[in-house]
Design a protein around this motif. Sequence first.
Motif, PDB file in Angstrom:
ATOM      1  N   PHE A 148       4.063  10.803  -6.356  1.00 46.62           N
ATOM      2  CA  PHE A 148       2.898   9.926  -6.269  1.00 46.62           C
ATOM      3  C   PHE A 148       3.341   8.471  -6.109  1.00 46.62           C
ATOM      4  N   TRP A 149       4.272   8.083  -6.960  1.00 48.92           N
ATOM      5  CA  TRP A 149       4.656   6.675  -7.029  1.00 48.92           C
ATOM      6  C   TRP A 149       5.422   6.226  -5.794  1.00 48.92           C
ATOM      7  N   HIS A 150       6.381   7.051  -5.342  1.00 50.60           N
ATOM      8  CA  HIS A 150       7.273   6.597  -4.277  1.00 50.60           C
ATOM      9  C   HIS A 150       6.825   7.022  -2.890  1.00 50.60           C
ATOM     10  N   ILE A 151       6.046   8.067  -2.813  1.00 55.51           N
ATOM     11  CA  ILE A 151       5.653   8.525  -1.469  1.00 55.51           C
ATOM     12  C   ILE A 151       4.181   8.216  -1.179  1.00 55.51           C
ATOM     13  N   VAL A 152       3.310   8.616  -2.090  1.00 62.60           N
ATOM     14  CA  VAL A 152       1.882   8.456  -1.816  1.00 62.60           C
ATOM     15  C   VAL A 152       1.471   6.987  -1.863  1.00 62.60           C
ATOM     16  N   LEU A 153       1.856   6.328  -2.931  1.00 68.83           N
ATOM     17  CA  LEU A 153       1.367   4.966  -3.148  1.00 68.83           C
ATOM     18  C   LEU A 153       1.663   4.033  -1.970  1.00 68.83           C
ATOM     19  N   PRO A 154       2.909   4.026  -1.449  1.00 70.54           N
ATOM     20  CA  PRO A 154       3.157   3.127  -0.310  1.00 70.54           C
ATOM     21  C   PRO A 154       2.283   3.470   0.893  1.00 70.54           C
ATOM     22  N   LEU A 155       1.964   4.750   1.027  1.00 73.74           N
ATOM     23  CA  LEU A 155       1.180   5.150   2.199  1.00 73.74           C
ATOM     24  C   LEU A 155      -0.295   4.767   2.093  1.00 73.74           C
ATOM     25  N   VAL A 156      -0.792   4.633   0.870  1.00 75.67           N
ATOM     26  CA  VAL A 156      -2.225   4.348   0.745  1.00 75.67           C
ATOM     27  C   VAL A 156      -2.523   2.860   0.665  1.00 75.67           C
ATOM     28  N   ARG A 157      -1.505   2.029   0.829  1.00 76.63           N
ATOM     29  CA  ARG A 157      -1.731   0.591   0.681  1.00 76.63           C
ATOM     30  C   ARG A 157      -2.918   0.044   1.465  1.00 76.63           C
ATOM     31  N   PRO A 158      -3.030   0.393   2.749  1.00 76.47           N
ATOM     32  CA  PRO A 158      -4.181  -0.168   3.480  1.00 76.47           C
ATOM     33  C   PRO A 158      -5.510   0.242   2.859  1.00 76.47           C
ATOM     34  N   ALA A 159      -5.568   1.477   2.358  1.00 78.72           N
ATOM     35  CA  ALA A 159      -6.809   1.926   1.725  1.00 78.72           C
ATOM     36  C   ALA A 159      -7.072   1.139   0.453  1.00 78.72           C
ATOM     37  N   LEU A 160      -6.027   0.847  -0.277  1.00 78.87           N
ATOM     38  CA  LEU A 160      -6.198   0.082  -1.510  1.00 78.87           C
ATOM     39  C   LEU A 160      -6.805  -1.274  -1.209  1.00 78.87           C
ATOM     40  N   ALA A 161      -6.325  -1.892  -0.139  1.00 77.32           N
ATOM     41  CA  ALA A 161      -6.848  -3.210   0.215  1.00 77.32           C
ATOM     42  C   ALA A 161      -8.332  -3.116   0.545  1.00 77.32           C
ATOM     43  N   ALA A 162      -8.676  -2.137   1.394  1.00 78.77           N
ATOM     44  CA  ALA A 162     -10.077  -1.989   1.801  1.00 78.77           C
ATOM     45  C   ALA A 162     -10.964  -1.767   0.583  1.00 78.77           C
ATOM     46  N   LEU A 163     -10.503  -0.866  -0.267  1.00 75.70           N
ATOM     47  CA  LEU A 163     -11.298  -0.522  -1.428  1.00 75.70           C
ATOM     48  C   LEU A 163     -11.452  -1.717  -2.376  1.00 75.70           C
ATOM     49  N   SER A 164     -10.357  -2.427  -2.579  1.00 73.98           N
ATOM     50  CA  SER A 164     -10.400  -3.556  -3.514  1.00 73.98           C
ATOM     51  C   SER A 164     -11.410  -4.606  -3.078  1.00 73.98           C
ATOM     52  N   VAL A 165     -11.366  -4.915  -1.792  1.00 73.54           N
ATOM     53  CA  VAL A 165     -12.263  -5.951  -1.288  1.00 73.54           C
ATOM     54  C   VAL A 165     -13.720  -5.550  -1.510  1.00 73.54           C
ATOM     55  N   LEU A 166     -13.986  -4.281  -1.219  1.00 71.18           N
ATOM     56  CA  LEU A 166     -15.354  -3.794  -1.324  1.00 71.18           C
ATOM     57  C   LEU A 166     -15.827  -3.785  -2.782  1.00 71.18           C
ATOM     58  N   ILE A 206      -6.441  10.143   1.043  1.00 78.73           N
ATOM     59  CA  ILE A 206      -5.185  10.826   0.736  1.00 78.73           C
ATOM     60  C   ILE A 206      -5.138  12.218   1.372  1.00 78.73           C
ATOM     61  N   VAL A 207      -6.300  12.850   1.484  1.00 80.19           N
ATOM     62  CA  VAL A 207      -6.358  14.157   2.132  1.00 80.19           C
ATOM     63  C   VAL A 207      -5.678  14.107   3.500  1.00 80.19           C
ATOM     64  N   GLY A 208      -5.778  12.966   4.156  1.00 84.01           N
ATOM     65  CA  GLY A 208      -5.227  12.847   5.498  1.00 84.01           C
ATOM     66  C   GLY A 208      -3.725  12.645   5.553  1.00 84.01           C
ATOM     67  N   LEU A 209      -3.099  12.384   4.427  1.00 84.44           N
ATOM     68  CA  LEU A 209      -1.650  12.184   4.460  1.00 84.44           C
ATOM     69  C   LEU A 209      -0.971  13.535   4.705  1.00 84.44           C
ATOM     70  N   PRO A 210       0.097  13.542   5.498  1.00 87.51           N
ATOM     71  CA  PRO A 210       0.755  14.813   5.833  1.00 87.51           C
ATOM     72  C   PRO A 210       1.358  15.499   4.607  1.00 87.51           C
ATOM     73  N   ASN A 211       1.084  16.779   4.473  1.00 87.12           N
ATOM     74  CA  ASN A 211       1.597  17.538   3.336  1.00 87.12           C
ATOM     75  C   ASN A 211       3.110  17.708   3.380  1.00 87.12           C
ATOM     76  N   GLU A 212       3.665  17.682   4.621  1.00 84.78           N
ATOM     77  CA  GLU A 212       5.097  17.954   4.772  1.00 84.78           C
ATOM     78  C   GLU A 212       5.932  16.997   3.946  1.00 84.78           C
ATOM     79  N   LEU A 213       5.500  15.712   3.931  1.00 91.09           N
ATOM     80  CA  LEU A 213       6.242  14.702   3.185  1.00 91.09           C
ATOM     81  C   LEU A 213       6.364  15.100   1.724  1.00 91.09           C
ATOM     82  N   LEU A 214       5.238  15.505   1.146  1.00 95.25           N
ATOM     83  CA  LEU A 214       5.223  15.852  -0.261  1.00 95.25           C
ATOM     84  C   LEU A 214       6.045  17.106  -0.507  1.00 95.25           C
ATOM     85  N   GLU A 215       5.898  18.061   0.419  1.00 96.91           N
ATOM     86  CA  GLU A 215       6.590  19.329   0.242  1.00 96.91           C
ATOM     87  C   GLU A 215       8.099  19.144   0.239  1.00 96.91           C
ATOM     88  N   SER A 216       8.582  18.353   1.205  1.00 97.56           N
ATOM     89  CA  SER A 216      10.029  18.200   1.280  1.00 97.56           C
ATOM     90  C   SER A 216      10.558  17.497   0.043  1.00 97.56           C
TER      91      SER A 216
END
Lengths: 308, 408, 283
Positions: free
Chosen positions: C190-208, C168-178
Amino acid sequence: MQDQNTPTLRANQLRDKPPITRRRFPKQLTPWLFMAPALLLFSLYVLYPIISSFILSFYNWDGMGDKVWVGFGNYVELFDSETFWIALKNNIIWMLLFMLAPPIGLAIALFLNQEVRGIRLVKALFFFPFVISQVVIGLVFTWFYDPNLGLLNSILEVFGIQTIALLSSEEYVTYGIIAAGLWPQIAYCMILYLTGLNSLSPDQIEAARLDRAKGLKMLRYIILPQLSPATFIAVVVTVIGALRSFDLVATMTAGGPWGSSTVLAYMMYEESIFNYRMGYGAAVAVVLFLIMAVYIAYFLTRMLRSES
Amino acid sequence: MKKLQTLLAASALSVTLSSMSYAGELIINSDASDPAPKAAFAEIITAFEKQNPDIKVTYNLYDHEGYKTTIRNWLVTSPPDVVFWYAGNRMKAFVDRGLFEDVTDVWDDNELHQDFVSSKPAMTVDGKQWGVPYTYYQWGIYYRKDIFDKFGISEPKTWDELLAASATLKKNNIAPVSIGTKYLWTTAGWFDYINLRVNGLAFHMDLMDGKVPYTDARVKKTFETWKQMVEPGYYLENHATYSWQEAQPFLYRGEAAMYLIGNFITPNFPAELEGKMAFMQFPVINPEVGMAEDAPMDTIHIPSKAKNKVDARKFLAFMAQPENQTIINKALLQIPPNSKAKAVDNEFLNKGVAMLNSADGTAQFFDRDTDPAMAKEAMKGFQEFMVKPERLDSILKRLEKVRKRTFK
Amino acid sequence: MYPKSIKNSSRFVNVAYRISLPITILLWLMPLAAVMMTSIRSIQDINQGNYWGWPTSFNFIENYMMVFQSTEMGQYLLNSILITIPAVMGAVALSTLAGFALAKYKFKANIWMLAIFIGGNFVPFQILMIPVRDLTISLGLYDTHMGLIMFHIAFQTGFCTLFMRNFIVGLPNELLESARVDGVSEFKIFWHIVLPLVRPALAALSVLVFTFIWNDYFWALVLVQSDTVRPVTAGLSSLQGQWLASWNLISAGAVVAALPPVTLFFAMQRHFIAGLTLGATKG
């Protein structure tokens, strides 16, 4: 095998941007609210038990009845017990021999880092042991070592070597279990290095090649320094794996013969669960924790340094 | 995902709720989880519910190993109404801590004192009875009669005959004794019997109670006797590799001839060995010492914190009845402790009953007679001794250290 | 690329390399191959000591049917699923929230909280055994699926939080700020902006995390004891005793136990490895 779209890499590329400062209400509270559920469970199931085990190690407790304060009694007894030193010695052997995993993993990674047809499948198959439960691995190797029908003795016979009941020999049993443990560990290290090899800087390699760097020299001075993050993780994970070793000892020998293959983790399980000596078991766990704490501290300082 | 979690939470909740008892509900926790006993107790419980239509029984089954540790947690916190357990030191440990209910009244009201004459001592602490036994079985040597006949060996009655028989078998490339010591306890059968035959039951029980040092000359004598079997290599090679089950096929394939074990082995005998397997009492070592036997007894008890003790007492009385003891032991292929009940007519059981009826006392088995931590360390020592007999002195010294610590 | 690509090497090197690959694979996986072979052998083969030769008959269906019919293997598998899936979901959910907090908010204790989560993850979990066991018993969760689920969520949260935070650290701050400028609430961000963006990470983490939890043996021993709750790892080792020397059935059981994580691994290999090598390329 790993392209630039994988989450980790993307995360890393963008990592260094600083977090924004919050300006609005609830300024301080918001992050804590987000953390609350995780923190709550984590405190209940991880942090509190660690403290609780420390305290328990100063008591005698048989799982029922009252806890009796014995001060350092459990530790005095522990350091005076043969089993403890056997377990500790075995843990050290585990740690030393597990250190073979990173170099062997690197060797395999170097071997497999080519672009030929089907190499993806080959890499996956090499990694395969890591995905399997240690219980299954324990079963597989128990059978592999079986004195009557195991493959190991069949091979030894072919070469005319005296057959051996590995898992009931106090001299060899620990090595037999470690060999089983190394198998998935090597696979893990291999995958770490494969990823590392993928992100090597091509410029540096080309420059080195122009300087006629070759073979081992190249590996030593150009490649390994670039792989140091992978090496770091591989070593940390390997040390921790060696110290935590329990599953294989429990399934393959239950610490036997006569306790000669026990490790600290198994010893604490046996004392607490079978011998009903919870306080003494906790003392074993505390010693294990303190050994591990050295590595945790090392890992944390290094990680925190890279963060700041 | 939420739904699933709620569902799981709900099912976890219902488990907790169902373990809280209301009047008329009787909760029984048992570790009789092997297939045969499982079926037998299902039958018994149905019969009990039929006889007592107002009582609803909840019967929880657990595996042996886990049961041994968790029973301690229940007994202290929220116990069921009836628990399955074992006689000997294992029962006494709970009685001493006030965790088992005194059920002398059940014995009085149902005239158990006479029907259970032989097992009464095992259930008595401080002159009171603390539970009801439902089964027991003999230990002894199961052997291949056909192999004995082939080499002209007759059933050994004395230690010297046993040694001679072993020598003959060994000479003919048959392992005299099969044993699998990976999980340690099988070694204790040999220790128990040699110690009982060399030093007698009273001494053996003193040792179990921690009253005699392991470095005592008499204990040493037991091991010196044992050594006569160990040193010539009369036990199955690599026995530390095998569990007790894995050591059986050697007997069935004719690669080994004898096996000192409990009667629970008999259902495993392959059909093709019908008539070839036989049973014998462990031979005499010192003729002046009485013949005591290992005969572990399984029991049921009422925890002192149980909620429905009235119905629990009914269940104990029910389990003590001769017809029910007959049913259970028919399924278990073991011996009913109630003298009015009948054991199945089976050649091994008949011998067992006869042997135990004329025994000069019984022990429960090493790991049921002594403290668990002592038992574990001691059995490790036995296993080591069976492979490295030359280490006897250091093993005994180690055991003595454990004894001093355990029986403070 | 290092080592040098063999594309430009001699034909001999190329052929030799391609031949050596299957051979090394075979050696590497030999113990496993043996287990698979054994799992389809007949009991006659086993009894006659034909362990390594060609099977006299292929009892694939019989043996695997037997595993499910005569043992609780089916129940064990179901238990593993009932425990692993909610535990993965719980751990990933909690750690995404916590990871977001640690990644995108500046507060004093930030780095220390992160350190605690990481440190806890590396702890030798044996030290937790007695207290966690007592805790589970006093919560009435001993020998229930929920007892194991709760523990796994809590324990995996350490690793997962580190993972999510680094992503999440890597997600652009501008999106959240605006979004903040537009007056969107923090949770909605968190729900509408962050969550959709972290989907690939969720998949990786879940599998592991799925494989971690599925393969757990220690806690399955400590927190569970009855067949109705016991997961497949502990189940398999308890079957080992019951099956005597029926190694063909034990092998079949082992294959069954290993199948779900292995399938998942092959299906989602890229996610899996991405998750595993977290941090291996940064310093």
